[in-house]
Design a protein around this motif. Structure first.
Motif, PDB file in Angstrom:
ATOM      1  N   MET A  35       1.210   7.360   2.240  1.00 14.96           N
ATOM      2  CA  MET A  35       1.439   6.778   0.910  1.00 14.96           C
ATOM      3  C   MET A  35       2.905   6.897   0.503  1.00 14.96           C
ATOM      4  O   MET A  35       3.466   5.971  -0.081  1.00 14.96           O
ATOM      5  N   ALA A  36       3.537   8.035   0.807  1.00 18.03           N
ATOM      6  CA  ALA A  36       4.942   8.229   0.481  1.00 18.03           C
ATOM      7  C   ALA A  36       5.826   7.236   1.244  1.00 18.03           C
ATOM      8  O   ALA A  36       6.793   6.699   0.704  1.00 18.03           O
ATOM      9  N   ARG A  37       5.494   6.976   2.502  1.00 20.88           N
ATOM     10  CA  ARG A  37       6.274   6.026   3.295  1.00 20.88           C
ATOM     11  C   ARG A  37       6.146   4.605   2.745  1.00 20.88           C
ATOM     12  O   ARG A  37       7.103   3.842   2.752  1.00 20.88           O
ATOM     13  N   ARG A  38       4.949   4.268   2.298  1.00 15.92           N
ATOM     14  CA  ARG A  38       4.742   2.924   1.729  1.00 15.92           C
ATOM     15  C   ARG A  38       5.503   2.748   0.425  1.00 15.92           C
ATOM     16  O   ARG A  38       5.978   1.663   0.135  1.00 15.92           O
ATOM     17  N   ALA A  39       5.594   3.826  -0.347  1.00 11.27           N
ATOM     18  CA  ALA A  39       6.260   3.771  -1.644  1.00 11.27           C
ATOM     19  C   ALA A  39       7.770   3.659  -1.504  1.00 11.27           C
ATOM     20  O   ALA A  39       8.449   3.154  -2.406  1.00 11.27           O
ATOM     21  N   SER A  40       8.323   4.124  -0.401  1.00 11.37           N
ATOM     22  CA  SER A  40       9.791   4.107  -0.260  1.00 11.37           C
ATOM     23  C   SER A  40      10.292   2.886   0.453  1.00 11.37           C
ATOM     24  O   SER A  40       9.698   1.974   0.773  1.00 11.37           O
TER      25      SER A  40
ATOM     26  N   GLU B  32      -1.170  11.516   2.354  1.00  9.54           N
ATOM     27  CA  GLU B  32      -0.058  11.631   1.399  1.00  9.54           C
ATOM     28  C   GLU B  32       1.246  11.165   2.018  1.00  9.54           C
ATOM     29  O   GLU B  32       2.043  10.476   1.373  1.00  9.54           O
ATOM     30  N   LYS B  33       1.477  11.514   3.287  1.00 11.11           N
ATOM     31  CA  LYS B  33       2.697  11.089   3.974  1.00 11.11           C
ATOM     32  C   LYS B  33       2.720   9.574   4.151  1.00 11.11           C
ATOM     33  O   LYS B  33       3.761   8.938   3.971  1.00 11.11           O
TER      34      LYS B  33
END
Length: 115
Positions: free
Chosen positions: A110-115, A107-108
């Protein structure tokens, strides 16, 4: 010319406990199957619905492997057509915190890729 390999003086157990644990999870989709069984017993078709990208052949193979490793139990249901229900064993449930920790890291990432 390479460096010489030094002898490791650490006492090495006959088998590595981490390797033994990871061997339980080997095989494509094995952690996913365990994860989806964490909420309770599921039938084959329900697991196919839970994990849409897995083929019936791979799911069947994975369930057999997990059953042979004592992580999953299979219970034949008295129904027409014949059906079976799969559930986690106690050993299978012990893997859930490790799988949850891996999911948290995912999840972390994926969150980094999204930002």
């Amino acid at each position: 010319m390479g460096l010489p390999v030094r002898k490791n003086n650490a006492s090495i157990p006959p088998t590595c406990p981490l390797s033994e644990s990871m061997a339980l999870l080997r095989g494509a989709w094995a952690p996913n199957v365990i994860w989806y069984l964490s909420a309770g017993p599921r039938r084959f078709g329900e697991l196919r619905h839970d994990i849409p990208r897995i083929s019936a052949r791979v799911l069947s193979a994975r369930l057999r492997e997990l059953e042979s490793r004592s992580l999953v139990t299979r219970r034949a249901l008295d129904s027409s057509p014949p059906s079976a229900e799969y559930a986690l064993t106690e050993l299978g449930r012990e893997l859930l915190p490790a799988i949850q920790a891996l999911a948290n890291v995912g999840e972390k990432v994926m969150a980094r890729r999204a930002s």
